[in-house]
Design an enzyme around this catalytic site. Sequence first.
Site, PDB file in Angstrom:
ATOM      1  N   HIS A  88       0.834  -1.213   0.000  1.00 27.63           N
ATOM      2  CA  HIS A  88       0.000   0.000   0.000  1.00 27.63           C
ATOM      3  C   HIS A  88       0.870   1.265   0.000  1.00 27.63           C
ATOM      4  O   HIS A  88       0.850   2.057  -0.944  1.00 27.63           O
ATOM      5  CB  HIS A  88      -0.887   0.026   1.252  1.00 27.63           C
TER       6      HIS A  88
HETATM    7  C1  BDR Z   1      -3.085   1.124   5.243  1.00 27.43           C
HETATM    8  O1  BDR Z   1      -3.367   0.666   6.562  1.00 27.43           O
HETATM    9  C2  BDR Z   1      -2.195   0.315   7.224  1.00 27.43           C
HETATM   10  O2  BDR Z   1      -2.334  -0.915   7.884  1.00 27.43           O
HETATM   11  C3  BDR Z   1      -1.090   0.294   6.201  1.00 27.43           C
HETATM   12  O3  BDR Z   1       0.124   0.729   6.756  1.00 27.43           O
HETATM   13  C4  BDR Z   1      -1.579   1.202   5.107  1.00 27.43           C
HETATM   14  O4  BDR Z   1      -1.144   2.525   5.325  1.00 27.43           O
HETATM   15  C5  BDR Z   1      -3.765   0.194   4.264  1.00 27.43           C
HETATM   16  O5  BDR Z   1      -5.153   0.195   4.450  1.00 27.43           O
END
Ligand code: BDR
Length: 315
Positions: free
Chosen positions: A235
């Site tokens: 992500h």
């Molecule tokens: C986001 O949520 C967090 O767990 C990750 O670091 C990322 O920024 C993804 O939904």
Amino acid sequence: MAKRRIIIDCDPGVDDAIALLLAFASPDEIEIVGITTVIGNVSQPATTRNALRIAAMANRQDIPIYAGCSRPIILPHEQRGASVHGTDGLGDLGVPDATHAVQDHHAVDFIIDTILREPGQITLCPIGPMTNIAMALIKEPSIAAKIRDIAFMGGAAFSAGNTATDAEFNIWIDPHAAQVVLSSGIPMTMFGLDVTRHATLTQARFDQLDRDASPIMQTAIAMMRHYGGGDASLHDPCVIAFLIDPTLFRGVDAVIEVDCDEAGSYGRTRATLVENGRGQGQSVCHVITEVDDERLFQLIDRRLRLLRPTQEMAA
Ligand code: BDR
Ligand code: CA
């Protein structure tokens, strides 16, 4: 392309850690002015500790790290950290503690001071809940016109969320902060689950990373295996990859609103496409929807190999 001067606002978190490493490995395209931390995947003291640990691991103690907000603006929220990012937020692998310290200045004040000192120069990269950015905009509204742009990981414009309310995690933790930021009129590029879910490390890609992996790579791989099993979504690194090579991504323009109703889809982002004159007078966001995931992976593989370990790790 001119080098981008950025502030990474993060909640490490495994994928935040990979985003930091990717930025550290890309000095030709990116200059990190500072790293700010916020509550999110784990508590704020833990995200701060993790940012320091990742910087130390990559020999980047020169980059100042500032601790930020330790709770969302309105509603406190549970963290989901332990199951996904490990109890410590970095996969419980025993990544060594840093010997350098966090700065005395608060993250919100660092953001404000930096923007005021360098109007039009700074790109903000929130890859956790947007609490620090919103608080900076609330404390010093004049910075809105002086921020070059914001590239953020958060939300899900056209696809399902990853929380119980169908929201994406970062926005779900602090939807009020996200609404402040998304309605600010600052030029914005959004990397939501629409695209980041397609930025995954498959088994074949893990195997490729594993080949001749340096100690830093091995730690990064172990963290990602912990967090994603055989299929880790990258992500947060998408935001950094975009600053290095924007041709990896494509998107559409939309107005994004955030559901702040506790009885509704708390934290859900709603997108209205900007076409045929719609969206005029509103804050328009460039919503990334497509990634060339093969080229993204090649970039990450190439760049992480450039990182030099600390002597302790190399020994
Ligand atoms: C986001 O949520 C967090 O767990 C990750 O670091 C990322 O920024 C993804 O939904
Ligand atoms: Ca994050």
